[in-house]
Design a protein around this motif. Structure first.
Motif, PDB file in Angstrom:
ATOM      1  N   SER A  97       0.757  -1.282   0.020  1.00 45.85           N
ATOM      2  CA  SER A  97      -0.125   0.039   0.011  1.00 45.85           C
ATOM      3  C   SER A  97       0.956   1.245   0.033  1.00 45.85           C
ATOM      4  N   ILE A 136       1.939   1.957  -3.454  1.00 37.35           N
ATOM      5  CA  ILE A 136       0.603   2.503  -4.513  1.00 37.35           C
ATOM      6  C   ILE A 136       0.506   4.004  -4.083  1.00 37.35           C
ATOM      7  N   LYS A 193       0.688   7.025  -6.830  1.00 38.45           N
ATOM      8  CA  LYS A 193      -0.273   7.947  -6.808  1.00 38.45           C
ATOM      9  C   LYS A 193       0.203   9.252  -6.616  1.00 38.45           C
ATOM     10  N   VAL A 215      -2.143   3.485 -10.093  1.00 31.85           N
ATOM     11  CA  VAL A 215      -1.977   1.933  -9.964  1.00 31.85           C
ATOM     12  C   VAL A 215      -2.927   1.463  -8.919  1.00 31.85           C
ATOM     13  N   VAL A 216      -3.442   0.237  -9.370  1.00 29.25           N
ATOM     14  CA  VAL A 216      -4.353  -0.404  -8.682  1.00 29.25           C
ATOM     15  C   VAL A 216      -3.749  -1.658  -8.124  1.00 29.25           C
ATOM     16  N   GLU A 217      -4.216  -2.289  -7.134  1.00 31.30           N
ATOM     17  CA  GLU A 217      -3.931  -3.461  -6.375  1.00 31.30           C
ATOM     18  C   GLU A 217      -3.581  -4.536  -7.667  1.00 31.30           C
ATOM     19  N   THR A 249      -3.093  -4.349 -10.525  1.00 33.29           N
ATOM     20  CA  THR A 249      -2.047  -4.210 -11.333  1.00 33.29           C
ATOM     21  C   THR A 249      -0.570  -4.398 -10.459  1.00 33.29           C
ATOM     22  N   LEU A 250      -0.613  -3.969  -9.169  1.00 33.53           N
ATOM     23  CA  LEU A 250       0.914  -4.004  -8.616  1.00 33.53           C
ATOM     24  C   LEU A 250       1.081  -5.259  -8.086  1.00 33.53           C
TER      25      LEU A 250
END
Length: 110
Positions: free
Chosen positions: A31, A34, A38, A44-46, A48-49
Motif C-alpha cells: 500500500s 501504491i 499515486k 496503479v490499482v492492487e 496491477t501491482l
C-alpha cells in the motif's frame, strides 16, 4: 485513441522502474508503493501491482519479509535483492540515456 495507447505503453514501460526505485528506499509495504505511485501521478490499482511484484520476485529482483501487524494479519514487506539493486543501477543509466535522447530529439520544438 492513438494518444491514449501511446500514453498507456509509456506508463507500462516505466512502472517496473518506478516500483524498484521506491523499494530501493527501504523495506516497503504494497500500500505504501501504491501511495508513492499515486503521489507521482502513476495511478496503479492492487490488481496491477501484485502481479508485477510477483514477477519481480520470481525474477530474483525482490525478496520479502512477513511482519506481524497489531491491526490485522501479518504484512508482506518488499526489499530489493542484490540482483534487484544491480538491475536498478542499469535502469538508472538507461533512464538517463532516454531522457537525453528525448530532450535532444525534442530540441527547441516549442
Amino acid at each position: 485513441m492513438i494518444v491514449e495507447n501511446t500514453q498507456t505503453q509509456m506508463r507500462k514501460g516505466i512502472l517496473e522502474y518506478c516500483i524498484l526505485s521506491i523499494i530501493a528506499k527501504g523495506e516497503t509495504y504494497a500500500s505504501d508503493i501504491i501511495a508513492e505511485l499515486k503521489k507521482a501521478q502513476l495511478l496503479v490499482v492492487e490488481g496491477t501491482l501484485y502481479p508485477l511484484l510477483t514477477r519481480l520476485k520470481n525474477n530474483g529482483l525482490l525478496t520479502y519479509n512477513w511482519v506481524e501487524s497489531i491491526s490485522g494479519p501479518p504484512r508482506k514487506y518488499y526489499v530489493l535483492s542484490d540482483e534487484g539493486r544491480n538491475v536498478l543501477e542499469q535502469l538508472d543509466k538507461t533512464w538517463q540515456e532516454l531522457v537525453y535522447a528525448v530532450q535532444t530529439a525534442i530540441g527547441d520544438r516549442k
